[in-house]
Enzyme design. Structure first.
Site, PDB file in Angstrom:
ATOM      1  N   ASP A 334       0.830  -1.194   0.000  1.00 35.99           N
ATOM      2  CA  ASP A 334       0.000   0.000   0.000  1.00 35.99           C
ATOM      3  C   ASP A 334       0.873   1.256   0.000  1.00 35.99           C
ATOM      4  O   ASP A 334       1.956   1.280   0.590  1.00 35.99           O
ATOM      5  CB  ASP A 334      -0.885  -0.035   1.264  1.00 35.99           C
ATOM      6  N   GLU A 363       1.877   0.086  -4.849  1.00 33.54           N
ATOM      7  CA  GLU A 363       0.848   1.045  -5.258  1.00 33.54           C
ATOM      8  C   GLU A 363       1.469   2.435  -5.355  1.00 33.54           C
ATOM      9  O   GLU A 363       1.881   3.015  -4.353  1.00 33.54           O
ATOM     10  CB  GLU A 363      -0.300   1.069  -4.240  1.00 33.54           C
TER      11      GLU A 363
END
Length: 623
Positions: A334, A363
């Site tokens: 993330d 990400e």
């Protein structure tokens, strides 16, 4: 002088008496256990307990050496640096904690386990895979008994779109046959670690314990069971991780180890500016960069300071612990660019050094390929920054695909399908574009069927594109049955709607097809057919790619091929049937006489031209 000596002796006796009666506790030891035979032979333990730093630790176990004990500002922490030699046998050993008189006042039994396999044997996800992204709380409620857990702050409320609905790990385990039958070969599961927050804890991105599965999702053992059972069905498990921040209710927030454990630890709340461009901007100010990296997302997500070496090592070891414990096939990281960038390079280096055939996708939510490509391993960056990250989420291609499929797109040079063609032409920026993860949507954006305004033809073109384009495809749960969030743009609670049939009493059941509309059944069959076909097609999995610039912005053609197989993909966005002349594609059609559409089953003579059905994709196996 005699009075001073007496006073000193009295104080010494007082301190000895104090230590003799002090209450020492060991509340946590993390990592909770470790393994022998790791490539990196060093291990740092975080010991937490009342006044633990007053004590001197000792270890006596063949092959294990206590190199040093590190005290920090809080007296309730002690960090132990251990060296575990390659010859060390698995087993348990006592860590002794002694007071100033050398008396053992605490002991802790620590375990070194035997590895189930060597790091080189951990096979990461790759181009042969298609990921099924699952938000556990919203997928299937396999165990209603854990919906509400005493002692945890937020309880289940299925009527609240931002609340916990009861989906869990057992629900995913129960659905593995469905996932396999659909044709998926990997599952990316949104975070399931403890999130003991007051509200909005279901999404999992505010971790309050990095070593414990949230009891409302299940247990660590059930997480391991999910991995094992998925592997038995040839489904890989990809764990969603967060290194940038924790939850405001994390256990250490009440007693932080040091004054630099968090960024902006003291003073007023400072939010990240989200200015990703500042990372590469040659003119960026120091404060803009600092606020990007060190600012918090929200007040309930404290930003971790990875420049603190103890924090950095804690996070790296936690990652390796989960990879080893679960036999993971990959990590989705993330907010990859938000933590300290030098730490992220070291984190990926350490993980990939331990597991050379592993895969990690980061990400970096930007539609600028120059920003995304910066983070991929092998990229020669202008400032010398070296990354070890194998894969990234291809947000630039996702954004271009969405724009290309909009009906209202201007039919000009850069409009229509030319948009996605031109974005793909930027692949020269990437060190390895074939290792990017491509997707039509995810848990943070509008459902793909909503993005294309409920147009089934555009939906099919987008899915066909993702499943045949270079890269590693990912589909979000429910995409196969046209789940949408029409009328609620950007609403995460609606985007992450419960999967139909995941709860007892649901009137619609996507697993069995009961209650689905004709369009939904057709979409599900469409996705299933392509997924299962892709499983055995090496040209699409790992073959070369050649595409042709759209001559009118409604038709886009590309080929995937290797020495043995060749596939021609045609997207016809036109609302009318079209005749596609084939002479332009002679380079790749040489020797080809027949083409069979994987979707419709129809065969075509590939001599002069083929007829294209309006508003649809065609995936031709060429012979």
């Amino acid at each position: 002088m005699r009075h001073y000596k007496l006073l000193g002796a009295f104080l010494s006796l007082l301190m000895i008496g104090f230590h003799a009666h002090a209450k020492y506790e060991i509340d946590r030891v993390e990592p909770t256990f470790w393994w022998t035979g790791m490539k990196n032979q060093d291990l740092q333990l975080m010991i937490y307990g009342e006044k633990i730093s007053d004590l001197k630790p000792e270890v006596s176990y063949q092959g294990v050496t206590l190199k040093q004990a590190i005290s920090v500002e809080s007296p309730n922490y002690l960090f132990l640096d251990l060296h575990i030699s390659p010859e060390t046998n698995p087993g348990k050993f006592d860590i002794l904690f002694k007071d100033v008189k050398g008396k053992t006042v605490k002991r802790y039994a620590y375990e070194l386990k035997e590895r189930s396999q060597k790091g080189e044997e951990y096979k990461g996800f790759d181009n042969s895979d298609v990921m099924y992204l699952i938000t556990p709380d919203r997928f299937v409620n396999g165990n209603p008994d854990n919906d509400n857990v005493a002692g945890l702050k937020e309880q289940s409320d299925r009527n609240f779109k931002g609340g916990r609905h009861g989906g869990d790990i057992q629900g995913i385990i129960n659905s593995l046959d469905y996932i396999k039958d659909m044709g998926f070969t990997a599952i990316w599961v949104n975070p399931v670690l403890e999130n003991d927050q007051e509200t909005y804890s279901y999404h999992g991105y505010s971790t309050t314990d990095f070593y414990r599965v949230d009891p409302r999702f299940g247990t660590n053992e059930e997480y391991k069971q999910l991995s094992d059972q998925a592997a038995s069905k040839d489904i890989k498990l990809i764990m969603d991780m967060i290194l940038n921040h924790c939850g405001s209710e994390h256990w250490w927030m009440k007693d932080l180890p040091s004054s630099d454990w968090l960024n902006y630890q003291e003073g007023e709340f400072v939010q990240t500016n989200h200015k990703k461009a500042a990372i590469l901007d040659p003119y960026a100010s120091k404060i803009d960069k600092e606020k990007y990296f060190d600012g918090w997302f929200v007040k309930t997500m404290p930003d971790l300071n990875q420049r603190n070496p103890l924090m950095a090592n804690y996070l790296i070891q936690n990652t390796i612990w989960w990879v080893e414990y679960l036999n993971l096939a990959g990590i989705r990281m993330d907010t990859y660019s938000y933590p300290d960038m030098d730490f992220m390079a070291e984190w990926t280096r350490r993980v990939m050094e331990e597991y050379p055939n592993f895969n990690i996708v980061g990400e970096e939510w930007s539609e600028n390929p120059a920003l995304v490509s910066y983070w991929q391993k092998g990229k020669e960056n202008f400032n010398g920054y070296v990354s070890y990250l194998p894969s990234l989420m291809d947000f630039p291609l996702q954004g271009a695909l969405k724009k290309s499929l909009q009906r209202e797109a201007v039919q000009a040079y850069n409009g229509g399908l030319n948009t996605v063609y031109e974005m793909l032409a930027n692949d020269f920026l990437y060190a390895d574009p074939f290792n990017l993860v491509i997707f039509p949507d995810n848990h943070d954006m509008d459902r793909f069927f909503t993005q294309v305004n409920g147009d089934v033809g555009l939906f099919k073109m987008g899915v066909a594109y993702v499943l045949t384009m270079r890269g590693i495809p990912q589909l979000y749960y429910g995409t196969e049955v046209l789940m949408q969030n029409e009328g609620h743009p950007g609403d995460h609670g609606i985007i992450r709607t419960d999967f139909p049939g995941g709860w007892e009493g649901d009137k619609v059941n996507a697993f069995t097809g009961e209650g689905l509309s004709g369009e939904q059944k057709d979409a599900k069959e469409f996705v299933k057919r392509l997924l299962n076909w892709r499983k055995d097609n090496k040209a699409v999995q790992e073959g070369k790619l050649t595409h042709y610039a759209p001559e009118n912005n409604d038709i886009y053609v590309y080929f995937r091929y290797n020495a043995d197989e060749k596939v021609m993909v045609v997207l016809n966005k036109s609302k009318n049937n079209q005749t596609l002349k084939l002479d332009r594609f002679s380079q790749l059609l040489e020797g080809v006489t027949q083409g069979k559409d994987v979707i419709s089953g129809k065969s075509f003579d590939m001599k002069d031209s083929i007829e294209l059905t309006a508003d649809s994709p065609m995936v031709l196996e060429l012979k």
